[in-house]
Scaffold this motif. Sequence first.
Motif, short mmCIF file in Angstrom:
data_model
loop_
_atom_site.label_atom_id
_atom_site.label_comp_id
_atom_site.label_asym_id
_atom_site.label_seq_id
_atom_site.Cartn_x
_atom_site.Cartn_y
_atom_site.Cartn_z
N GLY A 266 -6.20 11.04 -3.80
CA GLY A 266 -5.61 9.77 -3.38
C GLY A 266 -4.65 9.94 -2.22
N LYS A 267 -3.86 11.01 -2.27
CA LYS A 267 -2.93 11.29 -1.18
C LYS A 267 -3.70 11.57 0.10
CE LYS A 267 -1.07 15.27 -1.28
NZ LYS A 267 -0.25 16.43 -1.65
N TYR B 197 0.83 -1.21 0.00
CA TYR B 197 0.00 0.00 0.00
C TYR B 197 0.86 1.26 0.00
CZ TYR B 197 -3.47 3.39 1.62
OH TYR B 197 -4.30 4.48 1.75
N LEU C 52 -4.64 8.38 1.61
CA LEU C 52 -3.49 7.78 2.28
C LEU C 52 -3.35 8.33 3.70
CD1 LEU C 52 -0.60 6.48 2.59
CD2 LEU C 52 0.25 8.56 1.50
N LEU D 84 5.81 11.09 3.44
CA LEU D 84 5.50 9.67 3.24
C LEU D 84 6.74 8.81 3.48
CD1 LEU D 84 3.81 7.25 2.44
CD2 LEU D 84 4.12 7.91 0.03
N ASP E 29 2.83 1.65 -3.24
CA ASP E 29 1.94 2.11 -4.31
C ASP E 29 1.76 3.62 -4.20
OD1 ASP E 29 1.58 -0.43 -5.34
OD2 ASP E 29 -0.46 -0.68 -4.55
N HIS E 30 1.53 4.12 -2.99
CA HIS E 30 1.37 5.56 -2.81
C HIS E 30 2.67 6.31 -3.07
CE1 HIS E 30 -2.73 6.49 -1.71
NE2 HIS E 30 -2.80 5.29 -1.18
#
Length: 164
Positions: free
Chosen positions: A113-114, A13, A117, A58, A16-17
Motif C-alpha cells: 500500500g505504501k 488520501y 502511495l 510522508l 488515510d495513508h
Amino acid sequence: MDDHQREHYLTVYLNDHLAGATAGKARFARSARAHRGTEVGEALSRLHAEVAEDRRALLRWMGVLGIARQPWMQVAGRAAEAVGALKPNGRLVRSSPLRTVVELEALVLGVEGKGALWRTLRELARTDSRLDADALEELVQRADRQSAELERLRRGAVTDVLGR
C-alpha cells in the motif's frame, strides 16, 4: 472536478495513508520485539527503522503540499492495529506459530500500500512542481525492496509452519 475537490480528496488520501503508516510502524515494532534474536526479528527491526523514516517522509510531503494532518485518523489506525494484534490464530493462551505468517502477510500488504502511495505521488509530480519525482522514485524502490524482503520472510514462515 474543481481544485477544491481535488485538494479535499488528496487530504483524505494522504491522511488515510498516514493512519496506515502509523499502524504499520507500530506493527513492525511489535513484530520485531516478538521475534527478537531471530533472523526475522533482525530484519523486522531494520525494516521498522525504514518504515519510521517513510512515515516521516510522508509527513514532509504532506507539509510540502500544504495538507493538514487529521490526528484522529492516526488514533484510529493505531486502534485498528491493536485490535488486529489480538487475533489468536488458533490458540488462545500462548502465541501460535501461525501468528508469524499472518503478521508477515499484514506487513507485506502494508508495504504494498505504501508503494502505491509513492507511485501515486510520483504520478502527480508530472503536473505538480511541488513534488520531486526522483525523490519519490527512491521511495518507490525502497518500498519494492522492503516488499521483496518481507515476501522472502513470509515464504520461509509458511514453509516452517505449514509446509511438509
